[in-house]
Design an enzyme around this catalytic site. Sequence first.
Site, PDB file in Angstrom:
ATOM      1  N   THR A 180      15.942  14.684  43.149  1.00 26.11           N
ATOM      2  CA  THR A 180      14.742  13.887  43.380  1.00 26.11           C
ATOM      3  C   THR A 180      13.830  14.028  42.166  1.00 26.11           C
ATOM      4  OG1 THR A 180      13.633  15.743  44.388  1.00 26.11           O
ATOM      5  CG2 THR A 180      14.802  14.264  45.871  1.00 26.11           C
ATOM      6  N   GLU A 326      17.030  10.443  48.759  1.00 26.05           N
ATOM      7  CA  GLU A 326      17.662  11.024  49.953  1.00 26.05           C
ATOM      8  C   GLU A 326      18.344   9.978  50.819  1.00 26.05           C
ATOM      9  OE1 GLU A 326      14.663  11.594  48.805  1.00 26.05           O
ATOM     10  OE2 GLU A 326      13.985  13.658  49.118  1.00 26.05           O
ATOM     11  N   LYS A 435      -8.511   9.939  53.310  1.00 21.50           N
ATOM     12  CA  LYS A 435      -9.081  10.166  54.646  1.00 21.50           C
ATOM     13  C   LYS A 435     -10.592  10.243  54.508  1.00 21.50           C
ATOM     14  CE  LYS A 435      -7.806  12.120  58.925  1.00 21.50           C
ATOM     15  NZ  LYS A 435      -7.106  13.139  59.686  1.00 21.50           N
ATOM     16  N   TRP A 440      -8.332   6.671  58.135  1.00 24.29           N
ATOM     17  CA  TRP A 440      -7.385   6.526  57.034  1.00 24.29           C
ATOM     18  C   TRP A 440      -7.612   5.213  56.289  1.00 24.29           C
ATOM     19  CZ3 TRP A 440      -1.941   8.187  59.277  1.00 24.29           C
ATOM     20  CH2 TRP A 440      -1.940   9.583  59.421  1.00 24.29           C
TER      21      TRP A 440
HETATM   22  P1  AMP Z   1      12.744   8.178  44.750  1.00 25.81           P
HETATM   23  O1  AMP Z   1      13.411   9.221  45.572  1.00 25.81           O
HETATM   24  O2  AMP Z   1      12.383   8.641  43.377  1.00 25.81           O
HETATM   25  O3  AMP Z   1      13.532   6.912  44.741  1.00 25.81           O
HETATM   26  O4  AMP Z   1      11.336   7.850  45.442  1.00 25.81           O
HETATM   27  C1  AMP Z   1      11.252   7.427  46.777  1.00 25.81           C
HETATM   28  C2  AMP Z   1       9.848   7.008  47.109  1.00 25.81           C
HETATM   29  O5  AMP Z   1       9.455   5.877  46.348  1.00 25.81           O
HETATM   30  C3  AMP Z   1       9.673   6.582  48.543  1.00 25.81           C
HETATM   31  O6  AMP Z   1       9.517   7.667  49.412  1.00 25.81           O
HETATM   32  C4  AMP Z   1       8.422   5.718  48.457  1.00 25.81           C
HETATM   33  O7  AMP Z   1       7.252   6.498  48.469  1.00 25.81           O
HETATM   34  C5  AMP Z   1       8.559   5.077  47.101  1.00 25.81           C
HETATM   35  N1  AMP Z   1       9.100   3.722  47.246  1.00 25.81           N
HETATM   36  C6  AMP Z   1      10.358   3.311  47.050  1.00 25.81           C
HETATM   37  N2  AMP Z   1      10.478   1.976  47.238  1.00 25.81           N
HETATM   38  C7  AMP Z   1       9.259   1.530  47.576  1.00 25.81           C
HETATM   39  C8  AMP Z   1       8.708   0.245  47.913  1.00 25.81           C
HETATM   40  N3  AMP Z   1       9.449  -0.863  47.924  1.00 25.81           N
HETATM   41  N4  AMP Z   1       7.400   0.182  48.217  1.00 25.81           N
HETATM   42  C9  AMP Z   1       6.625   1.289  48.213  1.00 25.81           C
HETATM   43  N5  AMP Z   1       7.067   2.514  47.899  1.00 25.81           N
HETATM   44  C10 AMP Z   1       8.371   2.638  47.585  1.00 25.81           C
END
Ligand code: AMP
Length: 536
Positions: A180, A326, A435, A440
């Site tokens: 990640t 994940e 918050k 929120w």
């Molecule tokens: P990663 O594991 O680096 O791909 O990051 C995942 C995170 O990216 C998710 O938990 C979201 O917070 C954010 N994310 C991914 N796609 C979107 C989307 N289409 N809109 C908003 N947030 C997103």
Amino acid sequence: MHSTMMNFPLTLTHLLRRAGQLFAASEIVTRLPDKSLHRQTYREFHRRTCALGGAMQKLGLQKGERVATLMWNHYAHLETYFAAPCAGGVLHTLNLRLHPDDIAYIANHAQDRFLIVDDVLLPLYEKFRSQTHFERVIVVPLTGQPVPAGFDDYEKLLSDAPAFAPPQLDENDAAGMCYTSGTTGKPKGVVYSHRSSVLHSMVTATTDCLALSNRDTLCPVVPMFHVNAWGLPYSAVMVGAKLVFPGPHLDAANLLDLYASEQVTMSAGVPTIWMGILQALEKEASRWQLQPGLRMVCGGAAAPESMIRALDKFGMRVIHGWGMTETSPLGTVGFIKRDVASSTPDDEYAVRSRQGMPLPFVELRTMAEAGEAPWDGKSMGELQIRGPWVAAGYHELPSEKDKWTDDGWFRTGDIAIMDAHGYMKITDRVKDLVKSGGEWISSVDLENALMAHPAVQEAAVIAVPHPKWDERPVAVVVLKSGASATADELTAHLAPMFAKFWLPDAVKFVEAIPKTSTGKMLKATLREQYQNLFTT
Ligand code: AMP
């Protein structure tokens, strides 16, 4: 009970064999570091991948051992995508945008045995070489220059390889691994199986998902070191699509040149990439003859509605998806259901700027303090997910167990709203929510509204500690080059759309918003920078 169907394993080996048998003539095009185009067919891809598989076996690769890659998006990376798992190993893509110390930490934590690296990335490798202990380092000569002494030459390895004898694999065997790229804490390793990669490919290719077909020409801009380029290399090879790889050239003009010259029908990347493309088109629309209806899969961060609308005008259709490292990554994708299709165009844009509906086999729920939130289009809760391509744990990190609920759902850390149609809308990360006075405020909604202002290039809204309200929203804004707007103008632009207490208490103008290695806004850095705004 009589036996039913064959127990045929869902492995990437089948996809490789199928591609060699059925799609030999499909093409794989790569923009090389010197900007020239490298072309090969699937026939060559199949032959070279089998050679690499044989070479890995000759080097002694054992089942489950990690083969790391430090590469841009190109033909050799695709070969490794299949050769490592089909030889029984695990493809571990290293993120070349991370700090060298972090790359070393990740390679060591994953216990990578071999590394395959682009020659143009050797200077980066040298920065963490002393902290790692790969048994062999194999160099891909993208520039055509001789491979330096002390390294293995990828091309020589292929030409000297013995015949490949693919091992019998179980579909639950590990196939890939990605860490990640979190904005806080140490990176965590997610391990994909053959089965999860195959199922993810099958479902993402379906018509109401990405509708990826043999007739498509796909250009994955999303790096192959970021969640397997969203699984697209696997789904593309499954259907035999033509692939176009941008190599290290990811700026808008180079991408548009490639889209035009190869008549790309589908591309994929984070919103920052599409914002750049949009700006380039707004300056010189007639410079590129693009394939009409070019689909652009957009994920990794929210796609602003204003961007979706603007790209539509250039005949480019954004497909909005959501996912995480994940979750392989695709969890939801936006498509307009038949009962929503008859609504007005404005409704359509409201739907398309949400993150979409869960894919088949993906289940979602949103958990609020009081329990599961209803799908009513207004109740927020933490998004939880389960399904066959959702991780069940992190690689050798039992301390992170609490990311999974006792009843087997993964806690995403995203805050979302579900509506009655099943469309999901991300309103925040848990840690980015504002918050204020016990209520929120969604930073994402404010950001999208700010980005709809003609002078705004990009906006981040952050929570800043406040003596009276606990936290108040502050907007950090990048203006378009040559454009101007004052804080009061931007607040006045937001006022008709939001409750008064949602409006940011301050607007700060900056040159650029800091980003993570995968293009997400680094709000933690901004929060730190402005933490004393209301208290000193
Ligand atoms: P990663 O594991 O680096 O791909 O990051 C995942 C995170 O990216 C998710 O938990 C979201 O917070 C954010 N994310 C991914 N796609 C979107 C989307 N289409 N809109 C908003 N947030 C997103």
